[in-house]
Design a protein around this motif. Structure first.
Motif, mmCIF file in Angstrom:
data_model
loop_
_atom_site.group_PDB
_atom_site.id
_atom_site.type_symbol
_atom_site.label_atom_id
_atom_site.label_comp_id
_atom_site.label_asym_id
_atom_site.label_seq_id
_atom_site.Cartn_x
_atom_site.Cartn_y
_atom_site.Cartn_z
ATOM 1 N N PRO A 1 -4.291 4.439 3.684
ATOM 2 C CA PRO A 1 -3.521 3.580 2.744
ATOM 3 C C PRO A 1 -4.174 3.534 1.388
ATOM 4 C CG PRO A 1 -3.502 2.581 5.014
ATOM 5 C CD PRO A 1 -4.588 3.729 4.868
ATOM 6 N N VAL B 1 -0.158 1.121 11.160
ATOM 7 C CA VAL B 1 -1.502 0.768 10.972
ATOM 8 C C VAL B 1 -1.975 -0.541 11.657
ATOM 9 C CG1 VAL B 1 -3.610 0.095 9.336
ATOM 10 C CG2 VAL B 1 -1.793 1.764 8.653
ATOM 11 N N PHE C 1 -9.367 4.144 10.626
ATOM 12 C CA PHE C 1 -9.802 3.968 9.320
ATOM 13 C C PHE C 1 -10.755 2.868 8.969
ATOM 14 C CE2 PHE C 1 -6.453 6.741 7.588
ATOM 15 C CZ PHE C 1 -5.372 6.789 8.130
ATOM 16 N N GLU D 1 -7.585 -7.273 -1.043
ATOM 17 C CA GLU D 1 -7.278 -6.001 -1.690
ATOM 18 C C GLU D 1 -8.389 -5.031 -1.132
ATOM 19 O OE1 GLU D 1 -6.792 -7.930 -6.149
ATOM 20 O OE2 GLU D 1 -7.920 -6.047 -5.955
ATOM 21 N N GLN D 2 -7.709 -4.359 -0.239
ATOM 22 C CA GLN D 2 -8.896 -3.329 0.711
ATOM 23 C C GLN D 2 -8.640 -1.963 0.197
ATOM 24 O OE1 GLN D 2 -8.340 -4.339 4.865
ATOM 25 N NE2 GLN D 2 -8.464 -6.558 4.426
ATOM 26 N N TYR D 3 -9.987 -1.265 0.300
ATOM 27 C CA TYR D 3 -9.935 0.026 -0.086
ATOM 28 C C TYR D 3 -10.345 0.949 1.238
ATOM 29 C CZ TYR D 3 -9.469 -1.382 -4.613
ATOM 30 O OH TYR D 3 -8.842 -2.111 -5.762
ATOM 31 N N PHE D 4 -9.384 1.897 1.476
ATOM 32 C CA PHE D 4 -9.554 2.746 2.799
ATOM 33 C C PHE D 4 -10.152 4.201 2.531
ATOM 34 C CE2 PHE D 4 -6.954 0.395 6.186
ATOM 35 C CZ PHE D 4 -6.312 -0.715 5.289
ATOM 36 N N GLY D 5 -10.850 4.287 3.733
ATOM 37 C CA GLY D 5 -11.580 5.793 3.885
ATOM 38 C C GLY D 5 -10.097 6.597 4.263
ATOM 39 N N PHE E 1 -4.395 0.811 -1.744
ATOM 40 C CA PHE E 1 -4.008 -0.464 -2.443
ATOM 41 C C PHE E 1 -3.317 -0.240 -3.635
ATOM 42 C CE2 PHE E 1 -4.009 -4.865 -2.887
ATOM 43 C CZ PHE E 1 -4.188 -4.986 -4.469
ATOM 44 N N TYR F 1 0.868 -1.342 -0.094
ATOM 45 C CA TYR F 1 0.030 0.060 0.020
ATOM 46 C C TYR F 1 0.920 1.314 -0.179
ATOM 47 C CZ TYR F 1 -3.964 -2.810 1.384
ATOM 48 O OH TYR F 1 -4.965 -3.742 1.461
ATOM 49 N N LEU G 1 3.595 0.573 2.772
ATOM 50 C CA LEU G 1 3.388 -0.279 3.623
ATOM 51 C C LEU G 1 3.349 -1.716 2.848
ATOM 52 C CD1 LEU G 1 0.404 1.937 5.141
ATOM 53 C CD2 LEU G 1 2.883 1.969 5.675
#
Lengths: 110, 114
Positions: free
Chosen positions: A44, B43, B91, B102-106, A46, A36, A89
Protein backbone atom coordinates in the motif's frame (compact mmCIF):
# COMPACT_ATOMS: atom_id res chain seq x y z
CA UNK A 1 -19.32 -6.28 15.72
CA UNK A 2 -16.69 -3.95 14.31
CA UNK A 3 -16.69 -3.49 10.56
CA UNK A 4 -15.13 -1.36 7.86
CA UNK A 5 -16.98 -1.47 4.57
CA UNK A 6 -15.88 0.00 1.29
CA UNK A 7 -18.42 0.42 -1.47
CA UNK A 8 -18.64 -2.07 -4.30
CA UNK A 9 -15.70 -4.28 -4.96
CA UNK A 10 -15.11 -2.61 -8.32
CA UNK A 11 -15.95 0.79 -9.75
CA UNK A 12 -15.70 1.82 -13.42
CA UNK A 13 -15.38 5.54 -14.13
CA UNK A 14 -14.90 7.33 -17.45
CA UNK A 15 -11.62 9.22 -17.81
CA UNK A 16 -11.95 12.85 -16.85
CA UNK A 17 -14.86 12.29 -14.45
CA UNK A 18 -14.71 12.36 -10.67
CA UNK A 19 -14.41 9.01 -8.91
CA UNK A 20 -16.00 8.84 -5.46
CA UNK A 21 -15.20 5.96 -3.12
CA UNK A 22 -16.96 5.34 0.19
CA UNK A 23 -15.71 3.96 3.49
CA UNK A 24 -18.21 3.23 6.26
CA UNK A 25 -17.33 1.89 9.67
CA UNK A 26 -19.28 0.59 12.65
CA UNK A 27 -18.33 0.24 16.30
CA UNK A 28 -15.06 2.13 15.91
CA UNK A 29 -14.21 5.63 17.08
CA UNK A 30 -11.14 6.50 15.05
CA UNK A 31 -9.15 9.63 15.66
CA UNK A 32 -7.47 9.22 12.26
CA UNK A 33 -8.64 7.83 8.96
CA UNK A 34 -6.27 7.13 6.10
CA UNK A 35 -6.51 6.28 2.45
CA UNK A 36 -3.94 4.16 0.64
CA UNK A 37 -3.48 3.04 -2.94
CA UNK A 38 -2.46 -0.52 -3.71
CA UNK A 39 -1.39 -1.85 -7.09
CA UNK A 40 -1.39 -5.60 -7.77
CA UNK A 41 1.47 -7.39 -6.00
CA UNK A 42 2.71 -4.19 -4.37
CA UNK A 43 2.56 -2.67 -0.91
CA UNK A 44 0.00 0.00 0.00
CA UNK A 45 1.05 3.59 -0.72
CA UNK A 46 -0.04 6.28 1.73
CA UNK A 47 -2.17 8.99 0.13
CA UNK A 48 -3.98 11.07 2.75
CA UNK A 49 -4.77 11.15 6.45
CA UNK A 50 -7.69 13.05 7.96
CA UNK A 51 -8.22 13.67 11.66
CA UNK A 52 -11.55 13.37 13.48
CA UNK A 53 -11.76 17.14 13.92
CA UNK A 54 -11.20 17.80 10.20
CA UNK A 55 -14.09 17.76 7.77
CA UNK A 56 -12.10 17.76 4.56
CA UNK A 57 -8.53 17.39 3.29
CA UNK A 58 -7.16 17.96 -0.19
CA UNK A 59 -4.00 17.00 -2.02
CA UNK A 60 -3.73 17.82 -5.70
CA UNK A 61 -6.63 15.94 -7.41
CA UNK A 62 -7.54 14.05 -4.24
CA UNK A 63 -10.11 15.08 -1.64
CA UNK A 64 -11.13 13.21 1.50
CA UNK A 65 -14.05 13.96 3.80
CA UNK A 66 -14.68 12.53 7.25
CA UNK A 67 -18.07 12.55 8.93
CA UNK A 68 -17.85 11.09 12.43
CA UNK A 69 -21.62 11.35 12.88
CA UNK A 70 -22.35 9.27 9.79
CA UNK A 71 -19.21 7.19 10.47
CA UNK A 72 -18.20 7.66 6.88
CA UNK A 73 -15.32 8.90 4.76
CA UNK A 74 -15.55 9.79 1.09
CA UNK A 75 -12.51 9.76 -1.19
CA UNK A 76 -12.69 11.73 -4.43
CA UNK A 77 -10.35 11.73 -7.41
CA UNK A 78 -11.14 14.59 -9.77
CA UNK A 79 -10.20 14.64 -13.46
CA UNK A 80 -9.52 10.91 -13.23
CA UNK A 81 -6.89 9.31 -15.46
CA UNK A 82 -6.25 5.69 -16.49
CA UNK A 83 -3.12 5.81 -14.28
CA UNK A 84 -5.44 6.22 -11.27
CA UNK A 85 -6.67 2.65 -11.80
CA UNK A 86 -5.78 0.71 -8.65
CA UNK A 87 -7.31 -0.62 -5.44
CA UNK A 88 -7.94 2.07 -2.83
CA UNK A 89 -7.89 1.10 0.82
CA UNK A 90 -9.47 2.89 3.71
CA UNK A 91 -7.79 2.41 7.12
CA UNK A 92 -8.46 3.63 10.62
CA UNK A 93 -6.79 3.51 14.01
CA UNK A 94 -8.25 1.22 16.65
CA UNK A 95 -6.43 0.92 19.98
CA UNK A 96 -3.05 1.62 18.40
CA UNK A 97 -3.64 -0.84 15.56
CA UNK A 98 -4.43 0.11 11.98
CA UNK A 99 -7.46 -1.70 10.59
CA UNK A 100 -7.88 -1.82 6.82
CA UNK A 101 -10.97 -2.17 4.72
CA UNK A 102 -10.98 -4.67 1.90
CA UNK A 103 -10.59 -1.95 -0.70
CA UNK A 104 -12.35 -0.78 -3.82
CA UNK A 105 -10.89 -1.63 -7.24
CA UNK A 106 -11.14 1.46 -9.39
CA UNK A 107 -10.95 1.23 -13.18
CA UNK A 108 -10.65 4.47 -15.13
CA UNK A 109 -11.82 3.81 -18.65
CA UNK A 110 -10.09 5.73 -21.47
CA UNK B 1 13.30 9.34 -1.97
CA UNK B 2 13.84 7.04 1.02
CA UNK B 3 11.86 3.81 1.00
CA UNK B 4 11.25 0.70 3.05
CA UNK B 5 13.00 -2.36 1.66
CA UNK B 6 12.24 -6.02 2.31
CA UNK B 7 14.10 -9.26 1.64
CA UNK B 8 13.58 -11.76 0.25
CA UNK B 9 10.90 -10.86 -2.27
CA UNK B 10 9.72 -14.47 -2.33
CA UNK B 11 10.34 -17.24 0.21
CA UNK B 12 9.24 -20.83 -0.22
CA UNK B 13 9.43 -23.04 2.85
CA UNK B 14 8.15 -26.37 4.07
CA UNK B 15 5.55 -26.64 6.80
CA UNK B 16 7.16 -26.70 10.22
CA UNK B 17 10.25 -24.77 9.16
CA UNK B 18 11.31 -21.44 10.64
CA UNK B 19 11.44 -18.36 8.45
CA UNK B 20 12.84 -14.90 9.03
CA UNK B 21 11.58 -12.02 6.96
CA UNK B 22 13.74 -8.93 6.88
CA UNK B 23 12.95 -5.26 6.55
CA UNK B 24 14.97 -2.07 6.50
CA UNK B 25 12.65 0.78 7.53
CA UNK B 26 13.18 4.40 6.51
CA UNK B 27 16.14 5.63 8.54
CA UNK B 28 14.59 8.42 10.63
CA UNK B 29 11.38 6.51 11.37
CA UNK B 30 10.68 5.33 14.90
CA UNK B 31 7.55 3.18 14.53
CA UNK B 32 7.72 -0.19 12.78
CA UNK B 33 4.97 -2.58 11.76
CA UNK B 34 4.31 -5.93 10.17
CA UNK B 35 1.15 -6.70 8.22
CA UNK B 36 0.07 -9.66 6.18
CA UNK B 37 -2.26 -10.00 3.21
CA UNK B 38 -3.60 -13.38 2.21
CA UNK B 39 -4.26 -13.50 -1.54
CA UNK B 40 -7.49 -11.70 -2.38
CA UNK B 41 -8.08 -10.56 1.19
CA UNK B 42 -7.52 -7.41 3.15
CA UNK B 43 -4.31 -6.15 4.73
CA UNK B 44 -4.20 -7.38 8.33
CA UNK B 45 -2.25 -5.80 11.18
CA UNK B 46 0.17 -8.14 12.96
CA UNK B 47 2.34 -6.06 15.27
CA UNK B 48 3.69 -2.60 16.00
CA UNK B 49 7.10 -1.90 17.52
CA UNK B 50 8.39 1.26 19.14
CA UNK B 51 11.30 2.05 21.42
CA UNK B 52 12.61 -1.52 21.13
CA UNK B 53 9.46 -3.21 22.28
CA UNK B 54 6.12 -4.41 20.96
CA UNK B 55 3.51 -1.69 21.46
CA UNK B 56 0.52 -3.57 20.08
CA UNK B 57 -0.20 -6.94 18.51
CA UNK B 58 -3.19 -8.65 16.95
CA UNK B 59 -4.69 -12.02 17.77
CA UNK B 60 -2.92 -13.39 14.68
CA UNK B 61 0.46 -12.62 16.28
CA UNK B 62 0.64 -15.67 18.55
CA UNK B 63 3.62 -17.41 20.15
CA UNK B 64 4.80 -18.63 16.75
CA UNK B 65 5.64 -15.07 15.75
CA UNK B 66 8.35 -12.78 17.06
CA UNK B 67 9.92 -9.51 16.00
CA UNK B 68 13.34 -8.08 16.58
CA UNK B 69 15.38 -5.02 15.77
CA UNK B 70 18.81 -6.61 15.95
CA UNK B 71 20.71 -3.46 14.98
CA UNK B 72 20.02 0.15 14.09
CA UNK B 73 18.62 -0.59 10.67
CA UNK B 74 16.98 -4.02 10.37
CA UNK B 75 13.58 -5.11 11.61
CA UNK B 76 12.74 -8.81 11.37
CA UNK B 77 9.68 -11.03 11.64
CA UNK B 78 10.28 -14.65 12.61
CA UNK B 79 7.75 -17.42 12.24
CA UNK B 80 8.97 -20.35 14.30
CA UNK B 81 7.09 -23.28 12.79
CA UNK B 82 5.27 -22.32 9.62
CA UNK B 83 1.80 -23.60 8.77
CA UNK B 84 0.10 -23.76 5.39
CA UNK B 85 -2.18 -20.90 6.42
CA UNK B 86 0.85 -18.63 6.97
CA UNK B 87 1.15 -18.37 3.17
CA UNK B 88 0.60 -14.71 2.42
CA UNK B 89 2.27 -11.46 1.45
CA UNK B 90 4.02 -9.92 4.44
CA UNK B 91 4.50 -6.17 4.47
CA UNK B 92 6.75 -4.15 6.70
CA UNK B 93 5.90 -0.50 7.31
CA UNK B 94 7.40 2.39 9.20
CA UNK B 95 6.37 5.88 10.28
CA UNK B 96 7.88 8.97 11.83
CA UNK B 97 7.43 10.12 15.38
CA UNK B 98 4.39 12.35 15.49
CA UNK B 99 3.05 10.92 12.23
CA UNK B 100 2.36 7.42 13.45
CA UNK B 101 -0.57 6.81 11.15
CA UNK B 102 1.17 7.92 7.96
CA UNK B 103 2.76 4.60 7.26
CA UNK B 104 5.20 3.79 4.48
CA UNK B 105 5.09 0.22 3.27
CA UNK B 106 7.75 -1.97 1.76
CA UNK B 107 7.21 -4.02 -1.40
CA UNK B 108 6.43 -7.16 0.60
CA UNK B 109 7.72 -10.71 0.91
CA UNK B 110 5.58 -13.41 -0.63
CA UNK B 111 5.75 -16.41 1.72
CA UNK B 112 4.66 -19.75 0.32
CA UNK B 113 4.42 -22.65 2.76
CA UNK B 114 4.22 -26.09 1.14
Amino acid sequence: SQKIEQNSEALNIQEGKTATLTCNYTNYSPAYLQWYRQDPGRGPVFLLLIRENEKEKRKERLKVTFDTTLKQSLFHITASQPADSATYLCALDANDKIIFGKGTRLHILP
Amino acid sequence: EPEVTQTPSHQVTQMGQEVILRCVPISNHLYFYWYRQILGQKVEFLVSFYNNEISEKSEIFDDQFSVERPDGSNFTLKIRSTKLEDSAMYFCASSEAGLKYEQYFGPGTRLTVT
